[in-house]
Motif scaffolding. Structure first.
Motif, PDB file in Angstrom:
ATOM      1  N   ASN A  53       9.148   5.617  17.513  1.00 20.39           N
ATOM      2  CA  ASN A  53       9.631   6.983  17.257  1.00 20.39           C
ATOM      3  C   ASN A  53       9.983   7.079  15.782  1.00 20.39           C
ATOM      4  N   PHE A  54      10.443   8.245  15.337  1.00 22.35           N
ATOM      5  CA  PHE A  54      10.802   8.375  13.928  1.00 22.35           C
ATOM      6  C   PHE A  54      12.230   8.878  13.802  1.00 22.35           C
ATOM      7  N   SER A  55      13.014   8.178  12.970  1.00 17.03           N
ATOM      8  CA  SER A  55      14.361   8.636  12.656  1.00 17.03           C
ATOM      9  C   SER A  55      14.688   8.127  11.247  1.00 17.03           C
ATOM     10  N   HIS A  56      15.918   8.352  10.804  1.00 22.52           N
ATOM     11  CA  HIS A  56      16.249   7.887   9.445  1.00 22.52           C
ATOM     12  C   HIS A  56      16.211   6.368   9.353  1.00 22.52           C
ATOM     13  N   GLY A  57      16.260   5.686  10.502  1.00 26.75           N
ATOM     14  CA  GLY A  57      16.316   4.227  10.459  1.00 26.75           C
ATOM     15  C   GLY A  57      14.986   3.551  10.733  1.00 26.75           C
ATOM     16  N   THR A  58      13.891   4.334  10.767  1.00 26.00           N
ATOM     17  CA  THR A  58      12.601   3.730  11.099  1.00 26.00           C
ATOM     18  C   THR A  58      12.119   2.808   9.986  1.00 26.00           C
ATOM     19  N   ILE A  59      12.030   3.360   8.788  1.00 25.41           N
ATOM     20  CA  ILE A  59      11.602   2.558   7.642  1.00 25.41           C
ATOM     21  C   ILE A  59      12.827   2.313   6.762  1.00 25.41           C
ATOM     22  N   VAL A  60      13.372   1.119   6.811  1.00 32.28           N
ATOM     23  CA  VAL A  60      14.502   0.797   5.937  1.00 32.28           C
ATOM     24  C   VAL A  60      14.179  -0.470   5.162  1.00 32.28           C
ATOM     25  N   GLY A  61      13.538  -0.290   4.025  1.00 31.59           N
ATOM     26  CA  GLY A  61      13.310  -1.429   3.146  1.00 31.59           C
ATOM     27  C   GLY A  61      11.957  -2.093   3.265  1.00 31.59           C
ATOM     28  N   GLN A  62      11.179  -1.746   4.313  1.00 30.52           N
ATOM     29  CA  GLN A  62       9.872  -2.391   4.420  1.00 30.52           C
ATOM     30  C   GLN A  62       9.007  -2.090   3.205  1.00 30.52           C
ATOM     31  N   GLY A  63       9.119  -0.864   2.679  1.00 32.67           N
ATOM     32  CA  GLY A  63       8.340  -0.502   1.506  1.00 32.67           C
ATOM     33  C   GLY A  63       8.711  -1.348   0.300  1.00 32.67           C
ATOM     34  N   PHE A  64       9.994  -1.649   0.189  1.00 29.95           N
ATOM     35  CA  PHE A  64      10.430  -2.460  -0.942  1.00 29.95           C
ATOM     36  C   PHE A  64      10.007  -3.914  -0.763  1.00 29.95           C
TER      37      PHE A  64
END
Lengths: 348, 319
Positions: B227-238
């Motif tokens: 699902n999508f929420s504010h906690g879906t992507i936290v730092g994976q991009g970094f």
């Protein structure tokens, strides 16, 4: 001819206007009334004493994190690690706040100082790596943010509490909270921290504009090679800039630890105080006074936005979009300059 | 027997975490090889995850079993277009690339959460009905030992990610397009003199990073979070950005680094099963990728050489 100084004032103003106009357009597209939306935002920030108190509370750490980013930028360094430095400062201030019994006159300054030192240390590492090994500070500070997040979560859970999600409250002798301020604002979380923040803005202005150190830091920011040729110690200045920047950031953490919350809890993600500090510094043109103004603007937007869903049905997240766009417009100031000059030419 | 089971479990978990990182890091390689810093990978992943979840929820009734693939493609296209914002700001308007990237991260999260509120009237989307499932590779999973390790219980996207890493390596180092892309990142003026359109190459690099970053976020959403929420992507991009640097701006290096970071992340989850790691506090596992990246940058794990013109706006006619 437009002077640089005029551009420096015009660019932020135009960026804010463009950001707000974009927000209005988004509201129109989704069928909201922009006037009602912005009115709700205004009332949410200034509607009554409670909202006003909360706005000031939000502005307080923004001023400090903005100063942190601005101070580093003056020396040509982009400190994206303010977020992590905020965490370390928050942690250190709460640590001192809960583990000592001292009279207030010692305890509070000690807790604040500890926050500054912890933040400074977290800025020292990327500064040292940049100065001695030429490692880009942006990547190191991003990594340091995550290390700070996980480290402080672990310390809160294992060292400062018995496996709980938050520490106990700091002792009253280390607290920035104030009964009469709270009472006056219908029990908002406003605290004495904003005095610290304003003082620090003065400190930044003084260091940058009135001391030899500040002159050297600015010189290094303008041109490292020329500064070196002029006999300045570039690596010392890079480290110093990151350390002072980190200290400001640590203080922003202390505002949350000793003022707003009075404790530290386990965080699932970042507070965004540090990242918003980038926006504050950019909009404030990296000057102490500009940072104060920009911190107010973003504080008003953030707190005011909380009132938008109930009063106008507009999701709060709209404000995040507006802030992101304002950063874009400031960063793309070349475009704004180009447009202004173009109009000027045609006017002739 | 036991040790093989353990290894294949760790390997499986590592690959699940590594797959989104591989896609995104490959995107980072494209952008940075062209000379544009992309701190915005995190935002591109957020956009990809959001779009994938929304299209999955929306199209499930139309496309049925093909929904996951459609969602991935839509996420790639939308994220590539979204990356244009970064391209326009940092290439045409000469904005500070780091600042523009930071703004991309803000903007993606803002747009994602705003539209989630708007369309679903709550802070997070529903859980999707058509995620990507892990499966066994027929026949190959019958191979003793290797079958258990590499062909049992993986997502097909993981094979795709590894294959793409080799494809990207081929494109960047063995094709004229790759040569142009690299030359623009190393010495744009020389490239310009040779008739290469610097702006065009950089736009392509950034948009490819958008497509790949979006794919990475989408894969994470469809395989892990659902699902999508504010906690879906936290730092994976970094972390993906770290993989780009750790892998020395080389597609296969990025692949290796991403698998390693996936391994580090999986350790914090499976470490309780391993006798040796049982007593190591999980915080060390959590911070390992970041500490290692700093060490790599500091040159303790071999010096990394960034593209020469990384982060510099190219102004035609300037010396």
């Amino acid at each position: 001819m437009f002077s640089n100084r005029l551009f420096n004032i015009l660019v932020p103003i135009i960026s804010v206007l463009l950001g707000l106009i974009s927000g209005a357009i988004i509201m129109l597209i989704f069928g909201y009334n922009p006037i009602a939306g912005f009115a709700a935002l205004w009332n949410g920030a200034f509607g009554d004493a409670y909202f006003f108190g909360e706005t000031i509370r939000q502005v307080t750490p923004y001023i400090l994190s903005g100063l942190a980013v601005a101070f580093a930028l003056r020396s040509g360094l982009l400190n994206i690690g303010v977020e992590g430095q905020v965490f370390m400062g928050w942690l250190a201030s709460v640590w001192i706040g809960i583990s000592f019994e001292l009279p207030m006159i010692l305890h509070l300054p000690l807790a604040i100082l500890a926050a500054a030192i912890a933040g400074a240390f977290w800025g020292f590492i990327p500064g040292l790596l940049k100065a001695k090994l030429g490692v880009h500070e942006v990547i190191v500070t991003i990594m340091m943010n995550y290390i700070a997040l996980y480290l402080s979560n672990s310390i809160v859970r294992n060292l400062l509490s018995d496996g709980a999600d938050r520490t106990e409250k700091v002792a009253a002798t280390a607290s920035l909270q104030s009964n009469w301020l709270a009472e006056m604002t219908f029990y908002s979380r406003i605290h004495y921290g904003f005095i610290v923040a304003l003082l620090m803005a003065l400190v930044m202005w003084f260091i940058i504009n009135r001391t030899t150190t500040g002159f050297e830091l600015r010189a290094v920011g303008f041109n490292q090679h020329a500064s070196k040729y002029a006999g300045m110690n570039v690596s010392k200045n890079i480290i110093l800039a990151m350390v002072i920047s980190g200290a400001f950031a640590g203080l922003a953490g202390a505002m949350e630890g000793l003022g707003t919350f009075g404790f530290m809890s386990i965080k699932s993600g970042f507070t965004n105080i540090g990242f918003d500090g980038i926006a504050v510094a950019l909009l404030g043109a990296n000057t102490a006074f500009g940072v104060i103004l920009a911190a107010f603007l973003f504080g008003i937007l953030k707190i005011g936005a909380l009132n938008m869903p109930t009063a106008a049905g507009v999701p709060t997240e709209l404000v995040e979009i507006i802030i992101a766009l304002i950063i874009f417009f400031v960063a793309s100031s070349y475009m704004i300059r180009w447009v202004i000059l173009r109009f000027k030419k045609e006017g002739k | 027997m036991e040790i093989i089971e353990l290894i294949s479990r760790i390997l499986g978990a590592s690959v699940v975490f590594a797959t989104p990182l591989i896609f995104t890091a490959l995107g980072g390689v494209f952008s940075e090889r062209s000379g544009v810093i992309n701190i915005g990978l995190e935002g591109l992943m957020i956009m990809g995850a959001f779009v994938a979840i929304v299209s999955n929820l929306t199209f499930y009734s139309v496309f049925g079993a093909a929904t996951p693939v459609i969602s991935l493609l839509v996420a790639m296209v939308v994220s590539a277009i979204f990356a244009l914002v970064h391209a326009v700001a940092s290439i045409t308007f000469r904005a500070d690339q780091v600042v523009s990237g930071v703004a991309i991260n803000f903007l993606a999260l803002g747009i994602g959460l705003f539209l989630t509120k708007q369309w679903y009237d709550k802070g997070q989307t529903d859980f999707i009905e058509s995620p990507i499932y892990s499966s066994n590779v027929p026949l190959l999973n019958k191979i003793p030992i290797l079958g258990d390790m590499f062909f049992t219980g993986w997502y097909w996207t993981s094979y795709l990610a590894i294959a793409l890493a080799f494809l990207v390596w081929f494109i960047i180092f063995k094709t004229p397009f790759g040569l142009r892309l690299r030359s623009v990142g190393e010495h744009p003026m020389a490239a310009d003199t040779n008739g290469i359109n610097v702006y065009k190459m950089r736009y392509i690099g950034v948009m490819l990073s958008g497509a790949f970053g979006g794919l990475g976020g989408a894969v994470y959403a469809l395989t892990v979070s659902h699902n999508f929420s504010h906690g879906t992507i936290v730092g994976q991009g970094f972390i993906a950005l770290a993989a780009v640097i750790f892998g020395k701006w080389h597609p296969l290096g990025a692949l290796g680094a991403a698998i390693f970071f996936g391994f580090a992340q999986s350790l914090s989850i499976v470490s309780s099963d391993i006798a040796l790691l049982e007593n190591v506090p999980s915080v060390f596992m959590l911070i390992a990728p970041y500490v290692l990246t700093i060490l790599a940058l500091a040159g303790f794990i071999g010096r990394a050489e960034a593209p020469k013109s990384l982060g510099e706006a190219y102004v035609k006619g300037n010396r």
